[in-house]
Design an enzyme around this catalytic site. Structure first.
Site, PDB file in Angstrom:
ATOM      1  CG  ASN A   1      -1.739   1.219   1.415  1.00 58.20           C
ATOM      2  OD1 ASN A   1      -1.771   2.032   0.039  1.00 58.20           O
ATOM      3  ND2 ASN A   1      -2.029   1.104   2.719  1.00 58.20           N
ATOM      4  CD1 TRP A   2       3.896   0.849  -2.833  1.00 59.81           C
ATOM      5  CD2 TRP A   2       3.005   2.264  -4.359  1.00 59.81           C
ATOM      6  NE1 TRP A   2       3.634   0.541  -4.059  1.00 59.81           N
ATOM      7  CE2 TRP A   2       3.614   0.983  -5.369  1.00 59.81           C
ATOM      8  CE3 TRP A   2       3.358   3.610  -5.813  1.00 59.81           C
ATOM      9  CZ2 TRP A   2       4.406   0.531  -6.468  1.00 59.81           C
ATOM     10  CZ3 TRP A   2       3.418   3.012  -7.174  1.00 59.81           C
ATOM     11  CH2 TRP A   2       4.409   1.699  -7.507  1.00 59.81           C
ATOM     12  CE  LYS A   3      -0.249   3.181   4.986  1.00 62.04           C
ATOM     13  NZ  LYS A   3      -0.245   3.049   6.274  1.00 62.04           N
TER      14      LYS A   3
ATOM     15  CD  GLU B   1      -3.047   5.612   7.286  1.00 65.23           C
ATOM     16  OE1 GLU B   1      -2.736   5.212   6.077  1.00 65.23           O
ATOM     17  OE2 GLU B   1      -2.230   4.625   7.199  1.00 65.23           O
TER      18      GLU B   1
ATOM     19  N   GLY C   1       2.183   1.704  11.213  1.00 62.86           N
ATOM     20  CA  GLY C   1       3.183   2.852  10.860  1.00 62.86           C
ATOM     21  C   GLY C   1       3.812   3.596  11.937  1.00 62.86           C
TER      22      GLY C   1
ATOM     23  CD  GLU D   1      -3.997  -2.845   7.601  1.00 56.68           C
ATOM     24  OE1 GLU D   1      -2.473  -2.882   6.885  1.00 56.68           O
ATOM     25  OE2 GLU D   1      -4.118  -1.863   7.019  1.00 56.68           O
TER      26      GLU D   1
ATOM     27  CG  HIS E   1      -5.529   1.410   5.294  1.00 54.07           C
ATOM     28  ND1 HIS E   1      -5.983   2.774   6.256  1.00 54.07           N
ATOM     29  CD2 HIS E   1      -5.044   0.868   4.800  1.00 54.07           C
ATOM     30  CE1 HIS E   1      -4.613   2.380   6.813  1.00 54.07           C
ATOM     31  NE2 HIS E   1      -4.123   0.893   5.970  1.00 54.07           N
TER      32      HIS E   1
ATOM     33  N   GLY F   1       2.901  -1.582   4.547  1.00 57.49           N
ATOM     34  CA  GLY F   1       2.978   0.273   3.800  1.00 57.49           C
ATOM     35  C   GLY F   1       5.032   0.586   4.034  1.00 57.49           C
ATOM     36  N   GLY F   2       4.879   1.155   5.126  1.00 57.25           N
ATOM     37  CA  GLY F   2       6.333   1.663   4.928  1.00 57.25           C
ATOM     38  C   GLY F   2       7.413   0.876   3.496  1.00 57.25           C
TER      39      GLY F   2
ATOM     40  CB  SER G   1       5.317  -1.717  11.853  1.00 52.42           C
ATOM     41  OG  SER G   1       4.422  -0.564  12.271  1.00 52.42           O
TER      42      SER G   1
HETATM   43  P1  PGA Z   1       3.213  -0.160   7.842  1.00 56.34           P
HETATM   44  O1  PGA Z   1       1.495   0.226   6.587  1.00 56.34           O
HETATM   45  O2  PGA Z   1       3.637  -1.092   6.773  1.00 56.34           O
HETATM   46  O3  PGA Z   1       3.945   1.477   7.105  1.00 56.34           O
HETATM   47  O4  PGA Z   1       2.060  -0.473   9.096  1.00 56.34           O
HETATM   48  C1  PGA Z   1       0.318  -1.165   6.747  1.00 56.34           C
HETATM   49  C2  PGA Z   1      -1.062  -0.434   5.949  1.00 56.34           C
HETATM   50  O5  PGA Z   1      -1.212   0.608   6.300  1.00 56.34           O
HETATM   51  O6  PGA Z   1      -1.427  -0.820   5.703  1.00 56.34           O
END
Ligand code: PGA
Length: 255
Positions: free
Chosen positions: A8-10, A97, A173, A167, A95, A233-234, A212
């Site tokens: 997920n590149w957000k 977010e 994050g 998640e 998600h 994510g990251g 993470s």
């Molecule tokens: P993260 O993000 O690996 O940076 O914690 C995961 C996600 O939100 O899908």
């Protein structure tokens, strides 16, 4: 049961950065037969470009969001039909977010899931508790309620086409990650909820872990019997790390 490693590149990268990241992925993502599906979810403006760049490769494309309606006067929104028309295979929904910053509810997510399935796009449904809910020992109930709210109306044939990503919000994050035991306990809980819709559903729906997830903690988490890969994510923005996560998922053999 398939395993999926999804990135997920957000709201990161730009047009040239996104193109370069995919080129880099083509160099480092392992080739050849594999039981692991690889998915990337770029921001909307780069989706068609990434779909073009990955056509015919093992990398599939996901959107990060969509609107529940078929079409209409919804300025700034993107429909499931549009996503299907550019070759998206998956779409993230729910998600944390989106829930936290855009007020999305499971009732809305349920509508998005219906529309996506109608257009042949596989929803990756994200659920998970926040820190307060975990600390007050309500995490199993919270996730059960989320699943009922978003997936409760689906018949088992539709449910078989969904992917779930657990998640924990406190791990997204933050550099904190669920322990393998915490992940397995929640994934088993989710699996047992799926089983109430039949053994086929329980045996078909992949449950990804997200929060993470990095090369140094992925082996322990991906080895859990009810974990079928990760939503990253990251680490998905760094081609070598993402490729390493794919290799780890490929090495893990579930009993
Ligand atoms: P993260 O993000 O690996 O940076 O914690 C995961 C996600 O939100 O899908």
């Amino acid at each position: 049961m398939r395993t999926i490693v999804a990135g997920n590149w957000k709201m990161h990268t730009d047009a040239s950065g996104s193109r370069a990241l995919v080129e880099h992925l083509h160099e480092v993502v392992p080739r050849g037969a594999s039981n692991v599906e690889v998915v990337v979810a770029p921001p909307f403006p780069f989706l068609a470009q990434v779909a073009e760049q990955t056509r015919g490769t093992r990398i599939k494309v996901a959107a990060q969001n969509c609107h529940a309606a078929e079409q209409g006067a919804f300025t700034g929104e993107v429909s499931a039909g549009m996503l299907a028309s550019i070759g998206a295979t998956y779409c993230l929904v729910g998600h944390s977010e989106r829930r936290q910053y855009f007020g999305e509810t499971d009732a809305l997510v349920a509508k998005k899931i219906m529309t996506l399935l109608k257009h042949g796009i596989i929803p990756i449904y994200c659920c998970g508790e926040n820190l307060t809910e975990r600390e007050s020992d309500r995490h199993f109930d919270v996730v059960a309620d989320q699943m009922k709210g978003a997936l409760g109306e689906l018949d088992s044939v539709s449910l078989e086409r969904v992917v779930i990503a657990y998640e924990p919000v406190w791990a997204i994050g933050t550099g904190l990650t669920a322990s393998a035991a915490q992940a397995q306990d929640m994934h088993a809980h989710i699996r047992s909820m799926l089983r109430t819709h039949g053994d086929v559903v329980a045996a078909t729906v992949p449950i990804l872990y997200g929060g993470s997830c990095k090369p140094d903690n992925a082996a322990a988490i991906f080895s859990c019997p009810d974990v079928n890969g990760g939503l990253i994510g990251g680490a998905a923005l760094v081609a070598e790390q993402f490729a390493e996560l794919i290799r780890i998922a490929e090495r893990v053999k579930h009993p």
